[in-house]
Design a protein around this motif. Structure first.
Motif, PDB file in Angstrom:
ATOM      1  N   PRO A  91      34.770  33.208  45.211  1.00 56.76           N
ATOM      2  CA  PRO A  91      35.482  32.471  44.155  1.00 56.76           C
ATOM      3  C   PRO A  91      35.067  32.849  42.732  1.00 56.76           C
ATOM      4  N   LYS A  92      33.784  33.162  42.521  1.00 52.03           N
ATOM      5  CA  LYS A  92      33.335  33.501  41.162  1.00 52.03           C
ATOM      6  C   LYS A  92      33.860  34.871  40.730  1.00 52.03           C
ATOM      7  N   VAL A  93      33.885  35.818  41.660  1.00 47.65           N
ATOM      8  CA  VAL A  93      34.459  37.134  41.350  1.00 47.65           C
ATOM      9  C   VAL A  93      35.952  36.986  41.093  1.00 47.65           C
ATOM     10  N   GLU A  94      36.616  36.219  41.943  1.00 44.52           N
ATOM     11  CA  GLU A  94      38.053  36.001  41.776  1.00 44.52           C
ATOM     12  C   GLU A  94      38.358  35.377  40.422  1.00 44.52           C
ATOM     13  N   ALA A  95      37.544  34.393  40.034  1.00 44.82           N
ATOM     14  CA  ALA A  95      37.775  33.716  38.750  1.00 44.82           C
ATOM     15  C   ALA A  95      37.563  34.663  37.574  1.00 44.82           C
ATOM     16  N   ALA A  96      36.503  35.470  37.628  1.00 44.87           N
ATOM     17  CA  ALA A  96      36.229  36.407  36.529  1.00 44.87           C
ATOM     18  C   ALA A  96      37.342  37.448  36.422  1.00 44.87           C
ATOM     19  N   CYS A  97      37.767  37.984  37.567  1.00 45.73           N
ATOM     20  CA  CYS A  97      38.836  38.987  37.548  1.00 45.73           C
ATOM     21  C   CYS A  97      40.160  38.380  37.097  1.00 45.73           C
ATOM     22  N   LYS A  98      40.419  37.151  37.503  1.00 42.53           N
ATOM     23  CA  LYS A  98      41.654  36.477  37.076  1.00 42.53           C
ATOM     24  C   LYS A  98      41.638  36.276  35.561  1.00 42.53           C
ATOM     25  N   PHE A  99      40.496  35.881  35.042  1.00 39.25           N
ATOM     26  CA  PHE A  99      40.371  35.701  33.594  1.00 39.25           C
ATOM     27  C   PHE A  99      40.592  37.027  32.883  1.00 39.25           C
ATOM     28  N   GLY A 100      40.030  38.103  33.428  1.00 37.62           N
ATOM     29  CA  GLY A 100      40.180  39.424  32.827  1.00 37.62           C
ATOM     30  C   GLY A 100      41.596  39.951  32.873  1.00 37.62           C
ATOM     31  N   ALA A 101      42.363  39.503  33.841  1.00 34.22           N
ATOM     32  CA  ALA A 101      43.747  39.966  33.988  1.00 34.22           C
ATOM     33  C   ALA A 101      44.717  39.221  33.075  1.00 34.22           C
ATOM     34  N   ALA A 106      47.285  47.260  35.335  1.00 34.75           N
ATOM     35  CA  ALA A 106      46.307  46.885  36.354  1.00 34.75           C
ATOM     36  C   ALA A 106      46.345  45.371  36.503  1.00 34.75           C
ATOM     37  N   ASP A 107      45.585  44.859  37.476  1.00 40.30           N
ATOM     38  CA  ASP A 107      45.631  43.416  37.672  1.00 40.30           C
ATOM     39  C   ASP A 107      44.352  42.899  38.313  1.00 40.30           C
TER      40      ASP A 107
END
Length: 91
Positions: A49-59, A31-32
């Motif tokens: 941007p905050k959702v993108e940052a959290a998801c990027k960190f999780g990936a 997943a990504d």
């Protein structure tokens, strides 16, 4: 008899390694970040941007605390716990 046992052991080890390798190699790429964001989009959240940052960190599968960081990042911006769990599990 002893030679057959050694050969059988070697074959068994090779079969096990061949079966386990795709699972080990594929796990991080299963997943990504986009799956995380899409999950939240489908749940009705605005992707910023905050959702993108959290998801990027999780990936970032190289980071041991990636899932926790993703979850906390989403929870801190008001994402419901169930939705954050689902999204971060997809990252």
């Amino acid at each position: 008899m002893e030679m057959k046992m050694k050969r059988a052991g070697g074959v068994l080890a090779a079969v096990f390694a061949a079966a386990a390798l795709p699972i080990v190699v594929a796990s991080p790429a299963s997943a990504d970040q986009g799956d995380c964001q899409y999950s939240l989009h489908e749940a009705g959240y605005v992707i910023g941007p905050k959702v993108e940052a959290a998801c990027k960190f999780g990936a970032d599968y190289t980071n041991v605390g990636a899932w926790q960081g993703c979850y906390l990042g989403l929870a801190n911006i008001g994402v419901r716990s169930e939705d954050a769990i689902t999204a971060c599990s997809m990252a």
